[in-house]
Design an enzyme around this catalytic site. Structure first.
Site, PDB file in Angstrom:
ATOM      1  N   LYS A 139       0.863  -1.181   0.000  1.00 23.42           N
ATOM      2  CA  LYS A 139       0.000   0.000   0.000  1.00 23.42           C
ATOM      3  C   LYS A 139       0.901   1.233   0.000  1.00 23.42           C
ATOM      4  CE  LYS A 139      -3.704  -2.056   2.766  1.00 23.42           C
ATOM      5  NZ  LYS A 139      -4.460  -1.942   4.036  1.00 23.42           N
ATOM      6  N   HIS A 142       0.212   5.692   3.837  1.00 24.73           N
ATOM      7  CA  HIS A 142      -1.021   6.396   4.175  1.00 24.73           C
ATOM      8  C   HIS A 142      -0.728   7.582   5.084  1.00 24.73           C
ATOM      9  CE1 HIS A 142      -5.112   7.117   5.617  1.00 24.73           C
ATOM     10  NE2 HIS A 142      -5.526   6.398   4.593  1.00 24.73           N
ATOM     11  N   HIS A 145      -0.192   7.211   8.843  1.00 27.72           N
ATOM     12  CA  HIS A 145       1.063   6.741   9.443  1.00 27.72           C
ATOM     13  C   HIS A 145       2.025   7.884   9.758  1.00 27.72           C
ATOM     14  CE1 HIS A 145      -0.225   2.816   7.681  1.00 27.72           C
ATOM     15  NE2 HIS A 145       0.251   2.404   8.825  1.00 27.72           N
TER      16      HIS A 145
END
Length: 579
Positions: A139, A142, A145
Site C-alpha cells: 500500500k 497512508h 502513518h
C-alpha cells in the site's frame, strides 16, 4: 547549565538540613518566565523536601518550616536573595554570574547544553528499541502513518540525545489474511507490466478491487484464505509474489522517509517472526497458558481470576497465526537479538488493548522485562485534505505542504532569493506539520487546518524556522565580530535576563519530555524561547551599539540559535538558515 546554580543552592540546603546535596538537585527547579516578571530564578517546594526526607517531618506547620529554612540560607556570590513564599523558597541569582555561566557553557559545549545536565544523569546508558511507523506493505504510505513516524522519530532522537543507544525498528505489516486476499486478487487480475510502471498504485488498485469482490463473493474470500495458507506453508510461487510486493513497497517507503529526515536501523515485519510462532505456542502450552476453545481457537486467559472473562486469541481454528502471536514472537526475538533495556511501541490509541494483552502474555511467560515495554498511543488527525480533496497518501500531504509554503514564500515581501527554494519550502512545510502535530497531548485527536499550520506568526513551525533563520542572518552579517564575549555586563537588562532565565529550564524540559515521552513540553519551550528572542532582537540592536554591547548581544543570540537548532533536531526538524 542550571546544574551549576542548582548545585550552589543545594550546597546551602545540605548544610542547613544535614543531608547530602545530591538529594536536593532534582528538587530545585527554574521559575518559568512570565509577563509579570518574577524576581526569582530558582525555587524549591518545602513539601517536596518533606516528602523526600530531606527535611525532618516534625510537628511544626509548613509555613514555619519554610521561613525557618529560608532564614538559614546565606547570600553569596551566586545567590543574591532568598525569599520565603507559601511553602516555597525562592532564590534570586546574581545576573552577571547567570549570564557568564550560561554563555560560557553554550560557547564551549553548544551541543551538550542541557543534555549533559546532572539532572539527566540517571537516564544515560542502556539500550532503547523504538518501533514506529510500521505501515502495511503493498500500500502507498497512508497519511495516517505520519503521526507514528514523526512521534517515534522524536522519541528515538530524544533518547539518543540523552545518552541512550537507540535501535529504530520499522515493523512492517507484511503478513496475515490481507496478503492472502491481495495474492489471490493479483493472481486473478494483476498485471506484471503495471507492477513495473506503477507498482504501488497497481497493488492498491488490486487490493481495493479484491476486497470489494470478497464482500459479496464467498469464493473470493476462500481464495484469499487458501493463498495465505500457501504463504504459511512457504510455497515458492506464493512467496515469490509476496517478496516482490514487499521489496517494491520498502523501496517506496525509503524515499518518503528520506523526505521526512527519518531513518531506521532495522526493517522487519510479521513475516520475519511467523516461523517462530510455533515455539511461542509450544511454550505457552508447556506453561499451561494456552487453552483450546470449543470453536477450536487457541487462547490465553487474561482475566487474572481464571474465569476466561477476558482472553486473547493466538491461534485460529484453522491453525494459522494472528497478529498478536507474531508480536509475542517478535518481542522475544528482539530481546535475544538486541538485548534492549526498554522497548517502546508507537501506534494509535485503537491498539491500546492489543499492547496490554501483549505485555500481559509476556509477563505470564515469566519475562519480567515486559515491565519496561511501553506503548505510546496517539489520537487521530481529522480533516487533512489537499486542494484536490481528501488525503489518502502521505506524499500528497508533503507535496501540498511544499507547494503552499513555496507560494507563501513567493508572495512574502521579507523572503530572500534562495538557491534552493523548493528544498527550503519542503523543510519549512514539514516543520509546520510536525509542530502542529506536537503542540498538544499525543492522545488528543486534532483538526487539521492548512491556514493555521502555515501561519508565519504564532506558535507554528514556520515561526520557529523564521526565528532560527533570522538569528543565522544576524550572525552572518556580523561574522567578522567574535561571538565569545568576556564582558557580560550589557546583558542585565530585562529582555536579556528573560532569555537567560528561560534557558535555565532547558534540562528540566528535556527531563519532563523523557519521563512522559511527550514532545509538547519541548515545543512549548522552543516557542517561548522564540518569542523571547524575537522581542530581544527588536529591542537590543547589534548594529549601532558599542563594540562591548554588540559583542555581548551577539554572544546571547548565538547561544539561543544553538539551543533552538538542537531542540528542533530532537523534534525531527531540520533547521533552515535562510528563508
Amino acid at each position: 547549565m542550571a546544574c551549576f546554580f542548582r548545585r550552589s543552592v543545594a550546597l546551602q540546603l545540605a548544610k542547613a538540613c544535614g543531608v547530602s546535596e545530591d538529594l536536593f538537585i532534582p528538587l530545585i527547579s527554574a521559575v518559568p518566565v512570565s509577563k509579570k516578571q518574577s524576581a526569582a530564578d530558582l525555587r524549591v517546594s518545602v513539601n517536596r523536601l518533606l516528602q523526600s526526607g530531606a527535611v525532618a517531618a516534625d510537628d511544626g506547620d509548613l509555613q514555619t518550616k519554610t521561613q525557618a529554612l529560608a532564614n538559614q540560607m546565606k547570600r553569596d556570590a551566586v545567590v543574591e536573595e532568598v525569599i520565603a513564599g507559601r511553602g516555597v523558597i525562592h532564590f534570586r541569582l546574581n545576573k552577571l554570574v547567570l549570564a557568564q555561566k550560561l554563555l560560557e557553557q553554550l560557547r564551549s559545549e553548544p551541543d551538550g547544553f542541557g543534555v549533559n545536565s546532572e539532572l539527566l544523569r540517571h537516564l544515560r546508558g542502556g539500550r532503547t528499541l523504538v518501533e514506529f511507523s510500521s505501515p502495511n506493505i503493498a500500500k502507498k504510505f497512508h497519511a495516517g502513518h505520519l503521526r507514528s513516524t514523526i512521534i517515534g522519530n522524536f522519541i528515538a532522537n530524544l533518547k539518543k540525545a540523552l545518552g541512550k543507544e537507540v535501535i529504530r525498528v520499522n515493523y512492517l505489516g507484511d503478513w496475515g489474511m490481507q496478503f492472502g486476499l491481495l495474492g489471490a486478487g493479483f493472481e486473478r487480475s494483476g498485471s506484471q507490466e503495471k507492477l513495473r510502471t506503477q507498482p504501488l498504485e497497481h497493488l492498491f488498485e488490486v487490493y481495493v478491487q479484491v476486497n470489494r469482490e470478497a464482500e459479496c463473493d464467498e469464493s473470493v474470500r476462500s481464495a484469499g484464505a487458501e493463498f495465505f495458507r500457501r504463504l504459511e506453508r512457504r510455497e515458492d510461487q506464493a512467496l515469490a509474489l509476496w517478496r516482490q510486493f514487499r521489496q517494491i513497497t520498502v523501496d517506496e517507503y525509503k524515499r518518503i522517509y528520506q523526505r521526512l529526515g527519518v531513518h531506521f536501523d532495522h526493517y522487519s515485519g510479521e513475516a520475519s517472526h511467523h516461523s517462530q510462532t510455533q515455539s511461542v505456542l509450544d511454550e505457552l502450552m508447556t506453561r499451561g497458558l494456552l487453552k483450546t476453545t470449543e470453536k477450536g481457537t487457541g487462547v490465553v486467559d487474561l482475566s487474572g481470576a481464571g474465569d476466561m472473562s477476558s482472553y486473547a486469541t493466538l491461534v485460529r481454528s484453522d491453525g494459522t497465526s494472528l497478529y498478536i502471536t507474531r508480536d509475542v514472537a517478535a518481542a522475544l526475538d528482539r530481546k535475544q537479538r538486541f538485548g534492549f533495556d526498554e522497548m517502546i511501541y508507537v501506534t494509535d490509541k485503537s491498539q491500546t488493548s492489543h499492547f496490554k494483552q501483549l505485555f500481559h502474555i509476556l509477563r505470564a511467560m515469566g519475562h519480567q522485562w515486559a515491565e519496561r515495554c511501553v506503548h505510546v498511543a496517539f489520537g487521530l488527525v481529522q480533516g487533512m485534505s489537499t486542494r484536490r480533496g481528501e488525503v489518502v497518501f502521505l506524499e500528497d500531504v508533503l507535496e501540498e505542504a511544499r507547494s503552499r509554503m513555496l507560494n507563501n514564500m513567493t508572495q512574502s515581501s521579507t523572503s530572500k532569493v534562495l538557491e534552493e527554494p523548493e528544498q527550503t519550502a519542503e523543510r519549512i512545510g514539514i516543520s509546520a506539520l510536525i509542530i502542529q502535530d506536537f503542540k498538544g497531548p499525543l492522545m488528543s485527536d486534532y483538526k487539521f487546518d492548512w491556514d493555521k499550520v502555515l501561519q508565519a506568526h504564532g506558535d507554528t513551525g514556520v515561526f520557529l524556522q523564521y526565528t532560527h533563520a533570522r538569528l543565522c542572518s544576524l550572525l552572518r552579517r556580523h561574522a567578522s565580530e567574535t561571538h565569545s564575549c568576556c564582558d557580560v555586563s550589557p546583558l542585565v537588562d530585562s529582555r536579556s535576563v528573560s532569555v537567560l532565565q528561560h534557558l535555565l529550564r532547558y534540562d528540566e524540559v528535556l527531563l519532563q519530555s523523557a519521563n512522559e515521552l511527550q514532545p509538547r513540553h519541548l515545543v512549548n519551550f522552543l516557542m517561548t524561547l522564540s518569542h523571547l528572542v524575537a522581542s530581544a532582537h527588536r529591542e537590543l540592536p547589534v548594529k549601532g551599539s558599542s563594540a562591548a554591547v554588540a559583542q555581548a548581544r551577539l554572544c546571547l543570540f548565538s547561544a539561543v540559535r544553538s539551543v533552538l537548532a538542537n531542540g528542533m533536531r530532537i523534534l525531527g526538524i531540520t533547521p533552515v538558515e535562510k528563508m
